[in-house]
Design an enzyme around this catalytic site. Structure first.
Site, PDB file in Angstrom:
ATOM      1  N   ARG A  98      14.984  55.320  77.017  1.00 46.68           N
ATOM      2  CA  ARG A  98      13.822  54.929  76.362  1.00 46.68           C
ATOM      3  C   ARG A  98      12.708  56.151  76.572  1.00 46.68           C
ATOM      4  NH1 ARG A  98      13.002  51.504  73.721  1.00 46.68           N
ATOM      5  NH2 ARG A  98      14.179  50.052  74.584  1.00 46.68           N
ATOM      6  N   THR A  99      12.421  56.361  77.853  1.00 50.02           N
ATOM      7  CA  THR A  99      11.320  57.286  78.235  1.00 50.02           C
ATOM      8  C   THR A  99      11.837  58.652  77.882  1.00 50.02           C
ATOM      9  OG1 THR A  99      10.515  55.928  80.146  1.00 50.02           O
ATOM     10  CG2 THR A  99      10.054  58.083  79.931  1.00 50.02           C
ATOM     11  N   LYS A 155      24.531  68.703  95.398  1.00 48.91           N
ATOM     12  CA  LYS A 155      24.770  69.617  96.328  1.00 48.91           C
ATOM     13  C   LYS A 155      23.796  69.880  97.407  1.00 48.91           C
ATOM     14  CE  LYS A 155      27.491  72.243  92.930  1.00 48.91           C
ATOM     15  NZ  LYS A 155      27.635  73.119  91.859  1.00 48.91           N
ATOM     16  N   ARG A 161      11.740  62.328  86.006  1.00 47.58           N
ATOM     17  CA  ARG A 161      11.854  60.796  86.627  1.00 47.58           C
ATOM     18  C   ARG A 161      12.718  61.176  87.832  1.00 47.58           C
ATOM     19  NH1 ARG A 161      12.352  54.623  84.687  1.00 47.58           N
ATOM     20  NH2 ARG A 161      10.642  55.747  83.411  1.00 47.58           N
ATOM     21  N   HIS A 166       3.744  55.877  86.738  1.00 49.26           N
ATOM     22  CA  HIS A 166       4.512  56.204  85.390  1.00 49.26           C
ATOM     23  C   HIS A 166       3.268  56.460  84.362  1.00 49.26           C
ATOM     24  CE1 HIS A 166       7.230  56.431  82.329  1.00 49.26           C
ATOM     25  NE2 HIS A 166       7.439  55.115  82.120  1.00 49.26           N
TER      26      HIS A 166
END
Lengths: 354, 354, 354
Positions: free
Chosen positions: C51-52, C81, C102, C130
């Site tokens: 969604r974000t 890695k 995120r 957020h």
């Protein structure tokens, strides 16, 4: 028509119009290069299907639009947090102007279309429908054979589970003078209900286990992949599929103007040597798929709103199909319709209700 | 040249031309901002490589084009249904105007290029080739040192498995007066065949286990990551890699005009403190990588078609390399070429045929 | 301001300005359709959040820009890695003009912002911040209630772990005459430190276990998802959440002008029947989220450079929070700040240092 869920949502004249536009796009691509400038397509693939997804994305880019979405939604999307398909569709219709959805659950794209405020295209729902593949098939036959009537069409492979086969038969059955040669091992023959529909519509067909027996009569040979991932071990052991491989030898009696189609990807059911045969049109078919999707996107984005012609009613009874979206998401609003066979059927998956 | 598979497909004058265009793009990016308007790049990554993929995508966006594809094809693509690389490439060339492919199987991008009707760029095939990394290296050296001749180049790290190292040596060996200082633990020294090629070409080199011994002589120090994922436990135990870390101390004797390169990502082989050293050019190198990819995309999209200069013949014998695409996809057409060493070699993976 | 990491990085007048621009975009979208032509957004999602991510991508497309990145970076990126967040950010700032990140580790977007030469937007870092969700909430309240002052705001659900809840309280606490009704089972009540902050700021609040008790007083009811994936089995057993479901019945005493918000996705904490209630604004909230992200992207891309107002110093002491980026990446440069409570706090995660 707001959404495209089932190929039968389109009338023959709808299909004629889409074929006309797709043909014009193929001939004059630059004319359409900015047709969707500033518009965004969402590709919501709850199960992966690279080919179908890339075809939609290429179609949107060919119209000058943008693309967002996900390729493997079962694992990565909000769905894994328990969100319904309806909520996902409603939210995504904020982010995009049109949605192409593939889902492993039957009826999920229809549920999405009812919730979304933008058009939803069914890009495959379980073993149920895959209308844009059928549109690609129809455009290929129309373009390569010059007609959609008066054809003998051989269909070979997994006729039992093959979603594209059932859709193609349903779509072609509406044209005049179509005859089907249905080629498969007995264990993979067409389901009873498709046979019944063909009988009810008075369609001529032959069922055979031989790929070569009717080869010389065919105008179109539609090969399909044996979807081994849908088999259990016993079924695989019963038939090794050797007899259903198209190669230069099994092709030898075909007419020069026969056309070979395949929805792709193929595994080994068409030998590579056939690729150089001028009758092989399966790669062209993939290209036709892009053009018909462009035509469809234009149609859905720029035609008028919600279609009111489908009458629905709240089903009191439960849908008996446990692969249907209403079984998976009990909150969903139930709809049913009165089918030509007189039965009340679930609008999402077409199962007969008691 | 239709495709770019191996850095040696490019002549020195080809590379000069690409460097010239990349330099112009870097200086005047807006001049190129619409050069690929309406064109689409497909990034087909059968194994993940975020950095390389994003670099190609940024390059295409910088030219005004579109991007589609997949980031993790081994899991999500039609390949998991058994489709050959050739079929995938043929289909994707319907959806895109140019393809960048990374694959874990050697020769897969070449097979794709032979099947595709659009240009294919090898974005890494197993331990075999990675030509756009080498182009980025060459542009960095050329821009930062002002020349590609008369250089002493130290290369440190995993010289045994390091694909980028082998490509860089092959590419730089064609320039005048190049001397290599090859720095690694004995267990990770250059493979015998690379040594033989350097000897055959009369290239000057030194093999050493010391990072500092020749530091003062270097014009370029090319550090590489020790790719631990390719090691077994015994090899890791033999050497802890402590002696091969570049920091302010091990760097102390280097010339002021020395340039430090690294293909990135690094783990700990370059200390973070070195980032502030004006000789550190590895982040710039990543930026050069974007510009040279832009130049390459322009070259492949707008130059003339299929190159006929590579002569091929059908190999009667099998390729002995079981990591080669012809071992994995037996249906593929075999090609071979007569190498300078007089041996017939597989066109896909360069293994000598019997 | 170069980056947006914490909603409190924005002053009230910054937020006013963003709301003004977002409102103008909503009213006149075509005016902004080419505002970011030729610019590229990188969406670096080290944990999935469809969604974000789609909201950011839709925002960038709405401004005429491009998007690249990854949706599931923990598995596919160079990070696997061993690359640091700082290196990733520095490289990606070559490929893109702005980054939305995120990450599951607290402080990772801040570390990225310090290393990147382009703006970084925190799209969620673990349970920490957020800020764009909070911006969406503020725009929704402002637009739907007509004010950000003089409000009684009910917040229901998982107040203990709910990141969006803590951010919303912090942001709304700066406005005049705000009163919070905090609705949750005891086991999921607000953490002690949030209570202390509210007390310190003189904010009026009530803690209750009843969803209905204060319903008639609310101007805004902010429902949240119970994030079951963060619970252990014992906590789930203690409370089945039945009492915290909003439906027509529990909603019956609410004012007609009350507004229902939810950050989405919901599971079952808001019954589907509520969707048709005119007070339900959670789908509109998602749309406001797109517009405020458009305003934010414009602000960060076209405002002046690095903000010097945040004073930092090298922390001699270790950060005690083992979920903080400095615990995971020991190479990272330590920063601290003197908090209003007189404690020296980690700049990345706000934990108090000894």
């Amino acid at each position: 028509m707001k959404d495209l869920i089932n190929i039968l949502d389109l009338s023959i004249s709808d299909i004629d119009e889409l074929i006309k536009v797709a043909t014009d796009i193929k001939a004059h691509p630059t004319k359409y290069a900015d047709a969707c400038r500033g518009k965004t397509l969402a590709t919501l693939f709850f199960e992966p299907s690279t080919r179908t997804r890339l075809s939609f994305e290429a179609a949107m880019y060919g119209l000058g639009g943008n693309v967002l979405g996900f390729a493997d939604g079962g694992r990565m999307s909000s769905a894994s947090k328990g969100e319904t398909v309806s909520d996902t569709a409603r939210i995504v219709s904020i982010y995009a102007d049109i949605i192409a959805m593939r889902h492993h659950i039957e009826g999920a794209p229809l549920a999405a279309g009812l919730a979304a405020r933008v058009p939803v295209i069914n890009a495959g729902d379980g073993g149920h429908f895959h209308p844009t593949q059928t549109l690609a098939d129809l455009l290929t036959i129309s373009s390569e054979c010059g007609r959609l009537n008066n054809l003998t069409i051989g269909i070979c492979g997994d006729l039992k589970y093959g979603r594209t086969v059932h859709s193609l038969i349903a779509a072609m059955s509406r044209y005049q003078n179509i005859r089907f040669i249905l080629i498969s091992p007995a264990s993979l023959a067409l389901p009873e209900y498709v046979i019944r529909e063909m009988n009810a519509a008075g369609i001529e067909y032959v069922q055979t286990t031989s790929l070569t027996k009717y080869m010389s009569e065919l105008d179109v040979l539609y090969m399909t992949r044996v979807q081994k991932e849908r088999f259990d071990a016993d079924e695989l052991a019963q038939d090794d599929g050797e007899g259903y491989i198209l190669n230069n030898e099994t092709l030898s009696t075909a007419k020069p103007e026969m056309r070979i189609l395949h929805p792709l990807p193929r595994v080994d059911e068409i030998a590579v040597e056939v690729d150089r045969d001028p009758r092989a049109k399966y790669f062209e078919q993939a290209e036709y798929g892009k053009f018909i999707r462009m035509a469809l996107i234009l149609r859905l984005l720029y035609s008028s709103g919600k279609d009111e012609s489908i009458k629905t009613l709240k089903a009191e009874t439960k849908c008996p199909n446990d692969r249907c979206i209403v079984a998976v998401e009990p909150e969903i609003e139930r709809h049913a319709y009165l089918a030509p066979d007189g039965k009340l059927r679930c609008l999402y998956c077409d199962a007969a209700l008691e």
